[in-house]
Write a protein that holds these residues in place. Structure first.
Motif, PDB file in Angstrom:
ATOM      1  N   LEU A  77       5.503   2.001  -4.235  1.00 40.22           N
ATOM      2  CA  LEU A  77       4.175   1.409  -4.379  1.00 40.22           C
ATOM      3  C   LEU A  77       4.229   0.031  -5.014  1.00 40.22           C
ATOM      4  O   LEU A  77       3.404  -0.837  -4.688  1.00 40.22           O
ATOM      5  N   ASP A  78       5.186  -0.211  -5.881  1.00 40.39           N
ATOM      6  CA  ASP A  78       5.315  -1.551  -6.477  1.00 40.39           C
ATOM      7  C   ASP A  78       5.657  -2.592  -5.417  1.00 40.39           C
ATOM      8  O   ASP A  78       5.120  -3.708  -5.423  1.00 40.39           O
ATOM      9  N   ARG A  79       6.580  -2.234  -4.499  1.00 44.40           N
ATOM     10  CA  ARG A  79       6.919  -3.166  -3.414  1.00 44.40           C
ATOM     11  C   ARG A  79       5.720  -3.357  -2.478  1.00 44.40           C
ATOM     12  O   ARG A  79       5.465  -4.465  -1.998  1.00 44.40           O
ATOM     13  N   LEU A  80       4.986  -2.294  -2.213  1.00 42.92           N
ATOM     14  CA  LEU A  80       3.816  -2.396  -1.335  1.00 42.92           C
ATOM     15  C   LEU A  80       2.730  -3.261  -1.963  1.00 42.92           C
ATOM     16  O   LEU A  80       2.032  -3.997  -1.263  1.00 42.92           O
ATOM     17  N   GLN A  81       2.590  -3.180  -3.286  1.00 45.69           N
ATOM     18  CA  GLN A  81       1.631  -4.074  -3.949  1.00 45.69           C
ATOM     19  C   GLN A  81       2.070  -5.524  -3.819  1.00 45.69           C
ATOM     20  O   GLN A  81       1.236  -6.422  -3.641  1.00 45.69           O
ATOM     21  N   GLU A  82       3.355  -5.771  -3.921  1.00 52.88           N
ATOM     22  CA  GLU A  82       3.845  -7.142  -3.726  1.00 52.88           C
ATOM     23  C   GLU A  82       3.540  -7.642  -2.316  1.00 52.88           C
ATOM     24  O   GLU A  82       3.219  -8.819  -2.127  1.00 52.88           O
ATOM     25  N   ASP A  83       3.624  -6.760  -1.322  1.00 52.58           N
ATOM     26  CA  ASP A  83       3.247  -7.137   0.036  1.00 52.58           C
ATOM     27  C   ASP A  83       1.778  -7.540   0.086  1.00 52.58           C
ATOM     28  O   ASP A  83       1.419  -8.568   0.669  1.00 52.58           O
ATOM     29  N   PHE A  84       0.920  -6.713  -0.503  1.00 48.97           N
ATOM     30  CA  PHE A  84      -0.509  -7.012  -0.517  1.00 48.97           C
ATOM     31  C   PHE A  84      -0.773  -8.351  -1.202  1.00 48.97           C
ATOM     32  O   PHE A  84      -1.566  -9.173  -0.716  1.00 48.97           O
TER      33      PHE A  84
END
Length: 284
Positions: A77-84
């Motif tokens: 989820l941390d990487r996905l937040q960085e994508d967002f």
């Protein structure tokens, strides 16, 4: 009119395919798809909303035309937040945006929506069939009838954690046929085998860890939780019993199944318009 396509790069170097339905000067709406979809899930919804919003969709990592990292940890989820945040910076570097998300798009969106540093960057959140994993962790700890019902609906999550068998089932077409019995899909879903196989890393990187050791994640952002009453995967109780975490909450239980963005784009568009106008304060 088809969207324009561009590419942005996340913090770890993952390239993301971004699609824009331009409406300069209109409020920005970022749409996040779930599993096993790609950004094409939003095509009909985007067309419905293109006169009201500057609509932006993107293929999440592992799906569509975006990169697919091989390490499971790259799907946290941390990487996905960085994508967002990479997409956010690209399409609205200064002002807040509205967020519309479905399924795993919604699950991952709860992470930035509850991030303290992004509270002034998100004007509203419309969540369809996708709870926060942290909120779900507390929900399931109740061990009441509602929690047990959700566990029965979540059987496939445990299946996705098995080695090699789920990948084989997608590649052979067995899993597609089984899931279509739960909720029949049309022939225009535009999914690839990569969308099915790569996206299982989302489950393996996040679900068990978050359910076993959830964090207390809160937000004051206006949230609309949309629960299709015939969703075979996510119960209404799990999706909507979140006022403890999101006090600025509106709940809508609607007719339909899990994939209402594809099956009823007009309804989704109207829910977004109503939420942004009445709750988030946007006036058409």
């Amino acid at each position: 009119m088809p969207p324009s396509r561009s590419t942005t790069t996340s913090r770890d170097g993952t390239r993301l395919a971004v699609y824009t339905y331009p409406n300069p000067g209109a409020p920005v709406l970022i749409c996040l798809h779930g599993y096993p979809d790609n950004a094409s899930l939003w095509s009909s919804v985007a067309e419905e909303l293109a006169s009201d919003f500057h609509v932006v969709t993107y293929d999440v990592r592992g799906a569509g035309e975006s990169d697919n990292p091989t390490n499971t940890s790259a799907y946290s989820l941390d990487r996905l937040q960085e994508d967002f945040q990479a997409v956010l910076q690209e399409v609205s570097p200064d002002g807040p945006v509205h967020v519309l998300a479905h399924d795993w798009g919604s699950i991952q969106s709860w992470h930035p929506v509850t991030a303290p540093e992004l509270q002034d960057r998100i004007a509203s959140f419309t969540s369809i069939s996708g709870p926060s994993l942290d909120h779900a962790g507390y929900f399931l700890r109740r061990w009441d009838r509602a929690a047990l019902k959700q566990l029965l609906h979540s059987w496939y999550i445990f299946y996705f954690h098995l080695p090699w068998l789920p990948e084989l089932a997608w590649r052979k077409g067995w899993a597609q046929r089984a899931f279509n019995r739960l909720e029949p899909q049309d022939e225009t879903h535009n999914r690839s085998i990569g969308d099915y196989v790569n996206g299982m890393k989302l489950y393996r990187a996040n679900v068990l860890r978050r359910l076993i050791n959830p964090e207390e994640r809160r937000t004051d952002i206006p949230v609309l939780a949309v629960s299709p009453e015939d969703d075979p995967f996510v119960t209404t109780a799990l999706q909507t019993g979140i006022a403890r975490w999101a006090p600025n909450l509106t709940v809508k239980v609607v007719r339909g199944g899990h994939w209402i963005p594809r099956k009823d784009p007009g309804l989704v568009a109207e829910l977004v318009r109503e939420h942004t106008r009445q709750v988030a304060g946007w006036e058409a």
